[in-house]
Design a protein around this motif. Sequence first.
Motif, PDB file in Angstrom:
ATOM      1  N   UNK A 192       0.863  -1.189   0.000  1.00  0.00           N
ATOM      2  CA  UNK A 192       0.000   0.000   0.000  1.00  0.00           C
ATOM      3  C   UNK A 192       0.895   1.233   0.000  1.00  0.00           C
ATOM      4  N   UNK A 193       0.554   2.199  -0.856  1.00  0.00           N
ATOM      5  CA  UNK A 193       1.366   3.416  -0.954  1.00  0.00           C
ATOM      6  C   UNK A 193       1.333   4.205   0.348  1.00  0.00           C
ATOM      7  N   UNK A 194       2.495   4.652   0.801  1.00  0.00           N
ATOM      8  CA  UNK A 194       2.627   5.422   2.043  1.00  0.00           C
ATOM      9  C   UNK A 194       2.444   6.916   1.754  1.00  0.00           C
ATOM     10  N   UNK A 195       1.667   7.573   2.595  1.00  0.00           N
ATOM     11  CA  UNK A 195       1.543   9.042   2.570  1.00  0.00           C
ATOM     12  C   UNK A 195       1.780   9.520   3.999  1.00  0.00           C
ATOM     13  N   UNK A 196       2.754  10.403   4.197  1.00  0.00           N
ATOM     14  CA  UNK A 196       3.155  10.813   5.538  1.00  0.00           C
ATOM     15  C   UNK A 196       2.825  12.281   5.824  1.00  0.00           C
ATOM     16  N   UNK A 197       2.352  12.515   7.049  1.00  0.00           N
ATOM     17  CA  UNK A 197       1.977  13.856   7.493  1.00  0.00           C
ATOM     18  C   UNK A 197       2.573  14.098   8.882  1.00  0.00           C
ATOM     19  N   UNK A 198       3.117  15.303   9.116  1.00  0.00           N
ATOM     20  CA  UNK A 198       3.716  15.584  10.417  1.00  0.00           C
ATOM     21  C   UNK A 198       3.910  17.058  10.638  1.00  0.00           C
ATOM     22  N   UNK A 222      12.235  14.487   3.347  1.00  0.00           N
ATOM     23  CA  UNK A 222      11.608  15.733   2.904  1.00  0.00           C
ATOM     24  C   UNK A 222      10.327  15.516   2.104  1.00  0.00           C
ATOM     25  N   UNK A 223      10.026  14.257   1.782  1.00  0.00           N
ATOM     26  CA  UNK A 223       8.844  14.010   0.955  1.00  0.00           C
ATOM     27  C   UNK A 223       7.611  13.668   1.789  1.00  0.00           C
ATOM     28  N   UNK A 224       7.518  14.282   2.964  1.00  0.00           N
ATOM     29  CA  UNK A 224       6.276  14.181   3.749  1.00  0.00           C
ATOM     30  C   UNK A 224       5.590  15.539   3.705  1.00  0.00           C
TER      31      UNK A 224
END
Length: 365
Positions: A192-198, A222-224
């Motif tokens: 499942x593709x990961x999408x990160x938020x912070x 840096x790609x979050x």
Amino acid sequence: MSKKNINRSVVTFVAGVTLAATLASCSGSDTKPSTPSATSPAATTTTAAKEPAKEPAKAPSNLSGNITIDGSNTVAPISKAVAEDFAKSNPGVKVPVGSSGTGGGFKKFCSGDIDISGASRPIKAKEAEDCKAKNVDFVELPVAVDGLTIIVNKENTWAKCLTVPELKTLWSPDSEGKVTTWDQVRPEFPKETIALFGRGADSGTFDYFTEAVNGKSKAIRKDYQPTEDSNIIVKGVQGGKGASGFLGVAYFEENAKTLNAVEVDGGKGCVAPTTDNITSGKYSPLSRPLFIYVSKKALARPEVKAYIDFYLTSTKLVKEVGYVNLPADALTKVVARFKAENVGSTFMDAPAGVSVSELMAKDLK
């Protein structure tokens, strides 16, 4: 960082409506007594006992002035709730609470622009140097404990517990553009593709998380999606099956019906971010203290001293906002430090996961 909003005005409104309805129901002389519900005390044939006399409301104090607060918006909801209750008996004191982030707050604080700075991490050596250069002596006061919570989408049924090395695989600078699906974190996870938020780089939450997980403050891929608003993190993770993020436990508890919290294995098994685990330090390395830093110069003003005294005794408000109260032994030491106006820090440069009580016992520097 926007914080959990305690809608205390709604509570007041509901209470008022309930009181009005009760008075109305009692106004007629022919009104029959109501039948007690299953949850109400049993009815008796004797005359109801008189309610004990209520203590008279305290007269408003003569204190006046403005107390300026800025900094972490993880801490801001506590400061705002305290300010609201403080104003009831101190109407002449105005306490506006800003939330420009921990780093932004320290910049203003060490320039002498504000009286109190909220912080979701300890002051850094460079910030302490900046304060010293401006002759700003400070008293460091832990006020609550928070557990940084790893959240995933409600449809994520696989990431129930992650080890710290697995969290590092997700968030390390070395993973940027390379670790893009969940099976790369653990082979048995789905592709499942990961999408990160912070949180963004001005946040104390960001500093603490990156140091605890990646071993170095501000080290992160840096790609979050960075943001200074934890509500945006919540919405981002709610929006995708493979999404994940990190934020304070209060935000998770506010959105627990639409998100899952991941247990963290810090080396001694999977541990959930519960109140007991956060207070005890068992939820390691992601349990952390929250602070206010008070200018010693400001403490010379009676309204500031009264506000801080009120703050440290308002433990029920910490719980209302969604954070965890300090252990009793730690709070005793914090109050003693405040009363003695001991300046300096015992938390600066401390490793993640050390208990508040242990750090309060160290020498100030």
